[in-house]
Design a protein around this motif. Structure first.
Motif, PDB file in Angstrom:
ATOM      1  N   ILE A 106     -60.990 -27.359  21.982  1.00 45.08           N
ATOM      2  CA  ILE A 106     -59.768 -27.054  22.723  1.00 45.08           C
ATOM      3  C   ILE A 106     -58.600 -27.167  21.754  1.00 45.08           C
ATOM      4  O   ILE A 106     -58.411 -28.208  21.139  1.00 45.08           O
ATOM      5  CB  ILE A 106     -59.590 -28.026  23.902  1.00 45.08           C
ATOM      6  CG1 ILE A 106     -60.805 -27.940  24.825  1.00 45.08           C
ATOM      7  CG2 ILE A 106     -58.292 -27.763  24.644  1.00 45.08           C
ATOM      8  CD1 ILE A 106     -61.032 -29.155  25.660  1.00 45.08           C
ATOM      9  N   VAL A 107     -57.838 -26.103  21.638  1.00 44.52           N
ATOM     10  CA  VAL A 107     -56.656 -26.109  20.787  1.00 44.52           C
ATOM     11  C   VAL A 107     -55.441 -25.967  21.695  1.00 44.52           C
ATOM     12  O   VAL A 107     -55.324 -24.994  22.444  1.00 44.52           O
ATOM     13  CB  VAL A 107     -56.682 -24.967  19.753  1.00 44.52           C
ATOM     14  CG1 VAL A 107     -55.410 -24.980  18.913  1.00 44.52           C
ATOM     15  CG2 VAL A 107     -57.915 -25.084  18.873  1.00 44.52           C
ATOM     16  N   ILE A 108     -54.574 -26.960  21.630  1.00 47.89           N
ATOM     17  CA  ILE A 108     -53.350 -26.948  22.424  1.00 47.89           C
ATOM     18  C   ILE A 108     -52.208 -26.634  21.471  1.00 47.89           C
ATOM     19  O   ILE A 108     -51.867 -27.440  20.621  1.00 47.89           O
ATOM     20  CB  ILE A 108     -53.133 -28.306  23.129  1.00 47.89           C
ATOM     21  CG1 ILE A 108     -54.326 -28.605  24.042  1.00 47.89           C
ATOM     22  CG2 ILE A 108     -51.809 -28.311  23.885  1.00 47.89           C
ATOM     23  CD1 ILE A 108     -54.365 -30.019  24.554  1.00 47.89           C
ATOM     24  N   GLN A 109     -51.651 -25.448  21.613  1.00 49.85           N
ATOM     25  CA  GLN A 109     -50.553 -25.002  20.755  1.00 49.85           C
ATOM     26  C   GLN A 109     -49.245 -25.270  21.487  1.00 49.85           C
ATOM     27  O   GLN A 109     -48.990 -24.707  22.543  1.00 49.85           O
ATOM     28  CB  GLN A 109     -50.688 -23.509  20.461  1.00 49.85           C
ATOM     29  CG  GLN A 109     -49.589 -22.951  19.605  1.00 49.85           C
ATOM     30  CD  GLN A 109     -49.676 -23.428  18.167  1.00 49.85           C
ATOM     31  OE1 GLN A 109     -50.711 -23.295  17.534  1.00 49.85           O
ATOM     32  NE2 GLN A 109     -48.605 -24.007  17.671  1.00 49.85           N
ATOM     33  N   LEU A 110     -48.435 -26.159  20.932  1.00 51.59           N
ATOM     34  CA  LEU A 110     -47.159 -26.499  21.544  1.00 51.59           C
ATOM     35  C   LEU A 110     -46.141 -25.417  21.219  1.00 51.59           C
ATOM     36  O   LEU A 110     -45.805 -25.205  20.063  1.00 51.59           O
ATOM     37  CB  LEU A 110     -46.670 -27.851  21.036  1.00 51.59           C
ATOM     38  CG  LEU A 110     -47.639 -29.019  21.230  1.00 51.59           C
ATOM     39  CD1 LEU A 110     -47.071 -30.281  20.614  1.00 51.59           C
ATOM     40  CD2 LEU A 110     -47.966 -29.219  22.694  1.00 51.59           C
ATOM     41  N   LEU A 111     -45.651 -24.742  22.228  1.00 51.67           N
ATOM     42  CA  LEU A 111     -44.669 -23.686  22.024  1.00 51.67           C
ATOM     43  C   LEU A 111     -43.259 -24.193  22.265  1.00 51.67           C
ATOM     44  O   LEU A 111     -42.327 -23.761  21.607  1.00 51.67           O
ATOM     45  CB  LEU A 111     -44.967 -22.499  22.940  1.00 51.67           C
ATOM     46  CG  LEU A 111     -46.326 -21.843  22.741  1.00 51.67           C
ATOM     47  CD1 LEU A 111     -46.538 -20.734  23.752  1.00 51.67           C
ATOM     48  CD2 LEU A 111     -46.468 -21.327  21.325  1.00 51.67           C
TER      49      LEU A 111
ATOM     50  N   HIS B  42     -49.238 -35.996  16.710  1.00 53.18           N
ATOM     51  CA  HIS B  42     -50.104 -34.948  17.247  1.00 53.18           C
ATOM     52  C   HIS B  42     -51.578 -35.359  17.178  1.00 53.18           C
ATOM     53  O   HIS B  42     -52.360 -35.041  18.076  1.00 53.18           O
ATOM     54  CB  HIS B  42     -49.876 -33.632  16.497  1.00 53.18           C
ATOM     55  CG  HIS B  42     -48.517 -33.059  16.731  1.00 53.18           C
ATOM     56  ND1 HIS B  42     -47.499 -33.233  15.830  1.00 53.18           N
ATOM     57  CD2 HIS B  42     -48.007 -32.350  17.764  1.00 53.18           C
ATOM     58  CE1 HIS B  42     -46.410 -32.646  16.295  1.00 53.18           C
ATOM     59  NE2 HIS B  42     -46.686 -32.103  17.464  1.00 53.18           N
ATOM     60  N   MET B  43     -51.946 -36.048  16.106  1.00 51.71           N
ATOM     61  CA  MET B  43     -53.329 -36.521  15.987  1.00 51.71           C
ATOM     62  C   MET B  43     -53.653 -37.562  17.055  1.00 51.71           C
ATOM     63  O   MET B  43     -54.743 -37.541  17.638  1.00 51.71           O
ATOM     64  CB  MET B  43     -53.569 -37.094  14.597  1.00 51.71           C
ATOM     65  CG  MET B  43     -53.592 -36.047  13.513  1.00 51.71           C
ATOM     66  SD  MET B  43     -53.865 -36.826  11.918  1.00 51.71           S
ATOM     67  CE  MET B  43     -53.175 -35.613  10.826  1.00 51.71           C
ATOM     68  N   LEU B  44     -52.708 -38.452  17.328  1.00 51.58           N
ATOM     69  CA  LEU B  44     -52.903 -39.451  18.379  1.00 51.58           C
ATOM     70  C   LEU B  44     -53.022 -38.777  19.744  1.00 51.58           C
ATOM     71  O   LEU B  44     -53.893 -39.120  20.542  1.00 51.58           O
ATOM     72  CB  LEU B  44     -51.752 -40.458  18.371  1.00 51.58           C
ATOM     73  CG  LEU B  44     -51.786 -41.545  19.435  1.00 51.58           C
ATOM     74  CD1 LEU B  44     -53.033 -42.417  19.273  1.00 51.58           C
ATOM     75  CD2 LEU B  44     -50.537 -42.405  19.355  1.00 51.58           C
ATOM     76  N   MET B  45     -52.172 -37.794  19.980  1.00 49.48           N
ATOM     77  CA  MET B  45     -52.233 -37.054  21.237  1.00 49.48           C
ATOM     78  C   MET B  45     -53.564 -36.320  21.358  1.00 49.48           C
ATOM     79  O   MET B  45     -54.177 -36.309  22.429  1.00 49.48           O
ATOM     80  CB  MET B  45     -51.067 -36.071  21.309  1.00 49.48           C
ATOM     81  CG  MET B  45     -50.831 -35.542  22.688  1.00 49.48           C
ATOM     82  SD  MET B  45     -49.455 -34.378  22.797  1.00 49.48           S
ATOM     83  CE  MET B  45     -48.209 -35.159  21.828  1.00 49.48           C
ATOM     84  N   SER B  46     -54.037 -35.741  20.260  1.00 50.78           N
ATOM     85  CA  SER B  46     -55.341 -35.062  20.261  1.00 50.78           C
ATOM     86  C   SER B  46     -56.451 -36.023  20.664  1.00 50.78           C
ATOM     87  O   SER B  46     -57.316 -35.686  21.480  1.00 50.78           O
ATOM     88  CB  SER B  46     -55.654 -34.494  18.872  1.00 50.78           C
ATOM     89  OG  SER B  46     -54.750 -33.505  18.504  1.00 50.78           O
TER      90      SER B  46
ATOM     91  N   THR C 229     -44.601 -25.245  14.546  1.00 47.25           N
ATOM     92  CA  THR C 229     -44.544 -24.920  13.121  1.00 47.25           C
ATOM     93  C   THR C 229     -45.014 -26.128  12.318  1.00 47.25           C
ATOM     94  O   THR C 229     -44.922 -27.266  12.777  1.00 47.25           O
ATOM     95  CB  THR C 229     -43.114 -24.571  12.661  1.00 47.25           C
ATOM     96  OG1 THR C 229     -42.265 -25.678  12.932  1.00 47.25           O
ATOM     97  CG2 THR C 229     -42.595 -23.332  13.349  1.00 47.25           C
ATOM     98  N   GLY C 230     -45.491 -25.889  11.142  1.00 47.62           N
ATOM     99  CA  GLY C 230     -45.903 -26.974  10.263  1.00 47.62           C
ATOM    100  C   GLY C 230     -47.281 -27.517  10.597  1.00 47.62           C
ATOM    101  O   GLY C 230     -48.023 -26.954  11.401  1.00 47.62           O
TER     102      GLY C 230
END
Length: 171
Positions: free
Chosen positions: A57-62, A30-34, A23-24
């Motif tokens: 590649i889009v990694i959606q954290l569930l 998250h940018m660093l992880m990207s 969410t959000g």
């Protein structure tokens, strides 16, 4: 996906990775992880085979229960292979923490919070060469080498799982 003019590279594909929270909006973590995932994957994708192309590649954290960077790298690597994107290496990533002089492979979120150090390592599965090393916390040189040895053994198991999974889907 066709790449925009400003990102266009006539010789190579452009690789973009986005790690999105459940969410959000993305925060700096998250940018660093990207960026880290993008750097790892860009080093293994045969970008010269797809000029003027964007590989996004889009990694959606569930659900986040620890070892998130290594899970993101391993999941993205499996996604690339499943999508037929040609790569010159297979990546296997592992997270190791040191908690009260004990090493924990694939730690939970709580273990990571309590640990004195968290190390994320990604290896070339063929020769165990380190592709990514990200360390949060302080540790001695000998502890770092012990963590690398432990992570390499774990990465072999990750690689074995990936190969087994794709062999079973090919049948």
């Amino acid at each position: 996906m066709r790449v925009s003019r400003k990102d266009e590279n006539i010789h190579n594909a452009t690789v973009q990775v986005f790690v999105k929270p459940i969410t959000g909006n993305e925060d700096i973590e998250h940018m660093l992880m990207s960026t880290m995932v993008e750097d790892c994957l860009s080093s293994v994708i045969l970008v010269k085979m797809h000029p003027l192309t964007r590989i996004q590649i889009v990694i959606q954290l569930l659900d986040v229960d620890g070892s998130i960077l290594s899970c993101a790298i391993n999941g993205a690597m499996m996604g690339l292979i499943d999508a037929g994107i040609q790569c010159n290496k297979l990546l296997a990533a592992v997270t190791v923490t040191q908690l009260d002089s004990e090493m924990i492979v694939d730690p939970s979120k709580d273990d990571e919070k309590r640990a004195s150090v968290v190390v994320n390592l990604a290896f070339n599965a063929n020769d165990q060469q380190i592709i990514l090393s990200n360390t949060n916390g302080l540790l001695s040189k000998s502890d770092y080498h012990n963590i690398i040895n432990t992570a390499q053994k774990a990465a072999l198991k990750v690689e074995k799982f990936m190969r087994k999974f794709f062999e079973s889907t090919m049948r």
